[in-house]
Design an enzyme around this catalytic site. Structure first.
Site, mmCIF file in Angstrom:
data_model
loop_
_atom_site.group_PDB
_atom_site.id
_atom_site.type_symbol
_atom_site.label_atom_id
_atom_site.label_comp_id
_atom_site.label_asym_id
_atom_site.label_seq_id
_atom_site.Cartn_x
_atom_site.Cartn_y
_atom_site.Cartn_z
ATOM 1 N N GLY A 189 0.873 -1.173 0.049
ATOM 2 C CA GLY A 189 -0.028 0.086 -0.016
ATOM 3 C C GLY A 189 0.899 1.444 0.070
ATOM 4 O O GLY A 189 0.295 2.336 -0.425
ATOM 5 N N ASP A 190 2.088 1.024 0.144
ATOM 6 C CA ASP A 190 3.011 2.549 0.525
ATOM 7 C C ASP A 190 4.354 1.776 -0.114
ATOM 8 O O ASP A 190 5.243 2.301 0.459
ATOM 9 C CB ASP A 190 2.890 3.065 1.758
ATOM 10 C CG ASP A 190 3.675 4.430 1.619
ATOM 11 O OD1 ASP A 190 3.915 5.004 0.751
ATOM 12 O OD2 ASP A 190 4.003 4.977 2.850
#
Length: 282
Positions: A189-190
């Site tokens: 996600g990041d």
């Protein structure tokens, strides 16, 4: 927060959360190094102070969910509460085993998620990406979920420096440019290069904003901010989990999310890139 924890130092927090004796090895701050010992063995750990109440607990849930896939290497979580997170320390070396990382990332994504926007099982719906808020609200359709929960919220947050109509038009285009339907993937996600650490055994992922999403979003973030041996990583990924035709043409679509987050966090320097990515959708 438990009374007294506001003034608690990282070594004391590590002892409380792990049951091990902890001795500080570095200055106290957002990240501090400690040595944990049970009297017979000792090991290096990192103690992280969260930027907001609950941020460290959310991060711990994400790390454990990613680790449960038994795919990409994740630092072991020794303990966490709403203020502190205690992890194994990574001894960094030069990037290596790039193909292993690509194959393992494919296996991580293939571990799946219940829905797009699903949080880790023990994680909160209201989470973070970096220090920006990130709402995890499950949906069955990726194009609609991506527009509603990963583009428009950040456009609204940065509306003073963005032309919102450009992004509204881009959102309307997503169903026609999203490519073949894919099942929800288990995303880091990041996944920018700073969250990919390398030791003698290869890649280790830290600081996730884990959720169910489209696997191409993680890969697009690697492309956006660069990663050592990226083409070798993607080629190995493609061997294990072949990417759909047109993957490279969709990179800008998937980069909209991190670009808008960076616009919210860092301002106009990213606003132009986000706008260009939105306009490239046609």
């Amino acid at each position: 927060m438990v009374s007294g924890q506001q003034s608690e130092g990282p070594a004391a927090a590590a002892t409380r959360l792990t049951g091990f004796e902890a001795a500080s090895r570095g200055p106290s701050g957002t990240l501090s190094e400690v040595v944990l010992t049970d009297g017979h063995q000792h090991f290096d750990a990192v103690v992280k102070r969260g930027h907001a109440p609950g941020a460290t607990r959310a991060e711990a849930a994400g790390l454990r969910w990613l680790a449960a896939a038994d795919a990409v290497r994740i630092p072991h979580v020794h303990g966490a509460d709403d203020t502190w997170l205690v992890l194994d320390r990574v001894t960094e070396t030069s990037p290596s085993h790039a193909e292993d990382f690509g194959r393992n990332l494919a296996r991580l994504h293939s571990a799946g998620a219940p829905a797009f926007g699903a949080p880790p099982p023990t994680g909160p719906a209201d989470a973070w990406i970096g220090t920006a808020p990130m709402r995890n609200s499950p949906r069955e359709s990726w194009p609609e979920w991506y527009a509603e929960h990963r583009i428009l919220p950040y456009v609204r947050m940065a509306s003073e420096i963005l032309d919102t109509t450009v992004f509204e038009r881009a959102c309307a285009r997503i169903p026609s440019v999203a490519g073949p339907a894919e099942p929800p993937a288990r995303l880091h996600g990041d996944l920018w290069s700073g969250n990919v650490l390398w030791d003698a055994g290869g890649a280790i992922l830290i600081d996730p904003a884990a959720h169910g999403g489209h696997r191409e979003t993680d890969l697009a973030m690697l492309h956006l901010f660069g990663c050592p041996h990226l083409e070798r990583i993607v080629a190995a990924y493609d061997e294990v989990a072949p990417l759909a035709d047109g993957y490279r043409e969709r990179i800008a679509l998937h980069q909209l999310f991190p670009l808008l987050v960076h616009t919210v966090l860092f301002g106009r320097s990213y606003a132009r890139q986000a706008t260009d990515a939105a306009r490239s959708l046609g």
